[in-house]
Write a protein that holds these residues in place. Sequence first.
Motif, PDB file in Angstrom:
ATOM      1  N   ASP A   1       0.783  -1.528  -0.233  1.00  0.00           N
ATOM      2  CA  ASP A   1      -0.069   0.177   0.186  1.00  0.00           C
ATOM      3  C   ASP A   1       0.783   1.050  -0.361  1.00  0.00           C
ATOM      4  O   ASP A   1       1.812   1.632   0.953  1.00  0.00           O
TER       5      ASP A   1
ATOM      6  N   LYS B   1      -0.181   4.596  -0.467  1.00  0.00           N
ATOM      7  CA  LYS B   1      -0.516   5.973  -0.230  1.00  0.00           C
ATOM      8  C   LYS B   1      -0.763   6.526   0.981  1.00  0.00           C
ATOM      9  O   LYS B   1      -0.508   5.474   1.978  1.00  0.00           O
TER      10      LYS B   1
ATOM     11  N   ASP C   1     -10.185   3.515   3.105  1.00  0.00           N
ATOM     12  CA  ASP C   1      -9.274   4.368   1.640  1.00  0.00           C
ATOM     13  C   ASP C   1     -10.587   5.537   1.739  1.00  0.00           C
ATOM     14  O   ASP C   1     -11.857   5.224   1.408  1.00  0.00           O
TER      15      ASP C   1
ATOM     16  N   ASN D   1     -10.583   7.832  -1.579  1.00  0.00           N
ATOM     17  CA  ASN D   1     -10.073   8.384  -2.867  1.00  0.00           C
ATOM     18  C   ASN D   1     -10.698   9.280  -3.241  1.00  0.00           C
ATOM     19  O   ASN D   1     -11.504   9.109  -4.769  1.00  0.00           O
ATOM     20  N   ASN D   2     -10.779  10.283  -2.567  1.00  0.00           N
ATOM     21  CA  ASN D   2     -12.139  11.137  -3.254  1.00  0.00           C
ATOM     22  C   ASN D   2     -11.687  11.330  -5.209  1.00  0.00           C
ATOM     23  O   ASN D   2     -12.452  12.049  -5.424  1.00  0.00           O
ATOM     24  N   SER D   3     -10.670  12.331  -4.704  1.00  0.00           N
ATOM     25  CA  SER D   3     -10.210  12.850  -5.813  1.00  0.00           C
ATOM     26  C   SER D   3      -8.701  11.956  -6.422  1.00  0.00           C
ATOM     27  O   SER D   3      -7.999  11.738  -5.161  1.00  0.00           O
ATOM     28  N   SER D   4      -7.443  12.579  -7.486  1.00  0.00           N
ATOM     29  CA  SER D   4      -6.698  12.490  -7.701  1.00  0.00           C
ATOM     30  C   SER D   4      -5.671  12.669  -6.680  1.00  0.00           C
ATOM     31  O   SER D   4      -4.383  12.615  -5.355  1.00  0.00           O
TER      32      SER D   4
ATOM     33  N   GLN E   1      -6.375  11.248  -1.744  1.00  0.00           N
ATOM     34  CA  GLN E   1      -6.387  10.011  -1.802  1.00  0.00           C
ATOM     35  C   GLN E   1      -5.183   9.103  -0.739  1.00  0.00           C
ATOM     36  O   GLN E   1      -4.472   9.636  -0.598  1.00  0.00           O
TER      37      GLN E   1
ATOM     38  N   GLN F   1      -4.983   6.792   3.562  1.00  0.00           N
ATOM     39  CA  GLN F   1      -5.828   5.718   4.013  1.00  0.00           C
ATOM     40  C   GLN F   1      -5.529   7.001   5.776  1.00  0.00           C
ATOM     41  O   GLN F   1      -5.032   7.314   6.221  1.00  0.00           O
TER      42      GLN F   1
ATOM     43  N   ASN G   1      -0.760  11.887 -12.633  1.00  0.00           N
ATOM     44  CA  ASN G   1      -0.789  10.279 -12.693  1.00  0.00           C
ATOM     45  C   ASN G   1       0.312   9.814 -14.158  1.00  0.00           C
ATOM     46  O   ASN G   1       0.469   8.620 -13.446  1.00  0.00           O
TER      47      ASN G   1
END
Length: 386
Positions: free
Chosen positions: A37, A39, A81, A83-86, A89, A91, A349
């Motif tokens: 993971d 994030k 988690d 993950n609302n937007s890029s 992001q 945890q 991205n």
Amino acid sequence: MSYQDDPNCYVGSFPKNFSYGPFEQNGDDDNTSLQEDHKPRILLMGLRRSGKSSIQKVVFHKMSPNETLFLESTNKIVKDDINNSSFVQFQIWDFPGQIDFFDPTFDSDTIFGGCGALVFVIDAQDDYQDALDKLQLTVTKAYRVNSNIKFEVFIHKVDGLNDDYKMESQRDIHHRATDDLAEAGLDHVHLSFHLTSIYDHSIFEAFSKVVQKLIPQLPTLENLLNILISNSGIEKAFLFDVVSKIYIATDSSPVDMQSYELCCDMIDVVIDISCIYGMVDETEVNTFNNQSSSLIKLNNGTVLYLREVNKFLALVCILREENFQKQGVIDYNFLCFRDAITQVFELRNKCQTAISRTRSGTPEPLPNGAADSTESVSDRSQPQLP
Ligand SMILES: Nc1nc2c(ncn2[C@@H]2O[C@H](COP(=O)(O)OP(=O)(O)OP(=O)(O)O)[C@@H](O)[C@H]2O)c(=O)[nH]1
């Protein structure tokens, strides 16, 4: 939909066998390997009943503050988690209050190793000496494993305190916590303090600041907002994550709580109206889309203007009514701003894809300019002066 119907929310009891593992993923049983993971991670720690789960539920799951009265004690680490937007992001790991760092199942290397921020919640309505002792132990332990962690102390439940006592508690907690750290030889470790309550906007404001520190593109976003406001006669602009109402960036003028609250209320109004009147058919889940915008004129000559940036982000601006006469220019500048934000997203991205390829053994060079995101936003879209 109430939180009881939401599969990501819980009210019922947790498995009774208390331990630090296996980790419980909020809402599903898929326990992904911790090492895999990548994030950023925000840890919520503090004594029992200090308000950790309530904070997470109110900010990220739209639970109403009164419903938190029925939350049961957390007895396992609960992973959530976001993950609302890029840009948003990460945890959140909600820890049980009775955490014991000396328990052999507590793997501090794994827990603190990949952690971006550690939020330590102190119940300001209670005697906080034990909480301060625990804070010192937690920071010492975490800092030894990972010196890059941002330490955030939430002086919580301040809704029950009068203004004088609030400031006095903040001063006292600040003083004692920094003294304790100095005693432990960690005087160079920085702690940030926030007065919070789930019964007003202070918890969203504090969490906004925590999340912003985890966004590497923050200076670029601030820069873009500064350019936008200075060319459009706007007084204050916030870039909001619509789902959670935390702002991921604002221009560099100081934030005053009232402006932030006004903007949050505006988002609520827009979402409520869209849900009631904006639904084209029953199956539609997201009524906030690229057509979303709103204009509210206040009786003090101020205008609130909201524009959708993408599915999850909205720009909310505060400006004087006379500066809104040239709405066309503001709209044009907004489109330039949106273009630039899209480019920042695309770059991010590309970087993430390149990084995951490198990790999986198929290296690929980072896109040009990725390291300097401010310059990489194209100069094509130059805002117009009104
Ligand atoms: N007055 C007030 N009460 C709060 C606030 N935040 C949480 N509470 C209350 O504090 C109690 C404990 O909240 P929890 O969120 O369960 O606390 P916790 O830290 O997760 O507790 P453990 O899971 O036992 O570690 C609940 O009754 C909440 O309603 C706040 O800002 N103000």
